[in-house]
Design a protein around this motif. Sequence first.
Motif, mmCIF file in Angstrom:
data_model
loop_
_atom_site.group_PDB
_atom_site.id
_atom_site.type_symbol
_atom_site.label_atom_id
_atom_site.label_comp_id
_atom_site.label_asym_id
_atom_site.label_seq_id
_atom_site.Cartn_x
_atom_site.Cartn_y
_atom_site.Cartn_z
ATOM 1 N N ILE A 194 23.328 33.399 -21.885
ATOM 2 C CA ILE A 194 22.791 33.085 -20.555
ATOM 3 C C ILE A 194 23.438 31.843 -19.943
ATOM 4 C CG2 ILE A 194 20.574 34.213 -20.926
ATOM 5 C CD1 ILE A 194 19.357 31.495 -21.456
ATOM 6 N N GLY A 195 24.553 31.371 -20.475
ATOM 7 C CA GLY A 195 25.250 30.254 -19.851
ATOM 8 C C GLY A 195 24.842 28.915 -20.426
ATOM 9 N N THR A 196 24.500 27.968 -19.562
ATOM 10 C CA THR A 196 24.140 26.609 -20.000
ATOM 11 C C THR A 196 22.706 26.285 -19.569
ATOM 12 O OG1 THR A 196 25.221 25.798 -17.994
ATOM 13 C CG2 THR A 196 26.470 25.660 -20.042
ATOM 14 N N PRO A 197 21.722 26.765 -20.314
ATOM 15 C CA PRO A 197 20.323 26.492 -19.951
ATOM 16 C C PRO A 197 20.007 25.012 -20.105
ATOM 17 C CG PRO A 197 20.444 27.485 -22.131
ATOM 18 C CD PRO A 197 21.837 27.520 -21.568
ATOM 19 N N THR A 198 19.592 24.381 -19.008
ATOM 20 C CA THR A 198 19.345 22.941 -19.007
ATOM 21 C C THR A 198 17.877 22.617 -18.780
ATOM 22 O OG1 THR A 198 21.577 22.588 -18.155
ATOM 23 C CG2 THR A 198 20.048 20.749 -17.965
#
Length: 336
Positions: A194-198
């Motif tokens: 899901i990418g870069t969950p921040t």
Amino acid sequence: MKQLITFALFLLIGGTQLVLGQLTNVVTNLSTPYRMAIHGNNLYFSELTGNKISMIDLSTSAPIAITLISGLNKPKDLLVIGNELYFTTANKISKIDLNTSTPEAVDIVTGVNGPDGLTPFGNNLYFSTGNKISKIDMNISNPTVTDIVTGFSLPSDLVLNGNILYVAEESGDKISKIDLNNNPPLVTEFVTDIGTPTGLFLNGNNLYVANFWSSNILKISLDISSPFAIEFLTSVSGPTSMLLFENDLYITEAWGGTISKINFSTLSNPEINKTEAIGLYPNPASNIIHISGLTNKTEYTIHSVLGTQINSGSVSNKEGLDIHQLQKGLYLLNKF
């Protein structure tokens, strides 16, 4: 390794693209706004590169940012408990009394490696630090840090749902979860790729994810046995956190130096948001993409950003589309 390909998903209904709404700037010219907390009508937020915590009054029509406390070392997460504001900096967790006119930071624990997400559970305060999740007992004046689970890939934000603690792994491209009732706590992968969950935000049975590098907000239903992320909001400039106040969803946009908002009740209205359940995953991708939420076999086209049609065909719900032949870049996937 094959380079990743990014898709923008356009849903055409009756030949017309459905537009759900746009973000409205609440306050601008901030120094990397990172996380938020609410107390009454006041919205508190950390400014990561500004080394301070600021606030705005949401009851005013044109809020102005006021510095609450400055001289901090890269403040990140915020948490309000009663009249106290807990916050993390580069190597410690501190708190201030919001009832005082000139608040001073009181250190709770020091010598911590880059603490971030703060979440209370019972008498304990859980937080992410380094590659692990740790906790301290808030009832003790000089608490000792206890490590709960290690081996995470840059854990950032945390959110609690009952006894389940969700962990955003910013470098791990995934959301994991921990059952705090288990001894030792049980860790499982929740959603991957899901990418870069921040930042994480829980509303009802939906988990929302601030996807930093992809500049979008994702949505994950907790009601299904095999959860996946769908795109909820796009064109968000480096989102790091979300907060719901009344009917508005507030978002920190770190790249844009902005806190923005959007009417959440409108976005969540199924009569308006008829395409809400349609999702595209994983995105970015390198070999296969899937469209979720389809009720029957559906026609699609893939275009370059210049409008050239690259491919077309039909696809069923969650059926894989082979994209391995495409070069790295941004493509438009039209479903109609």
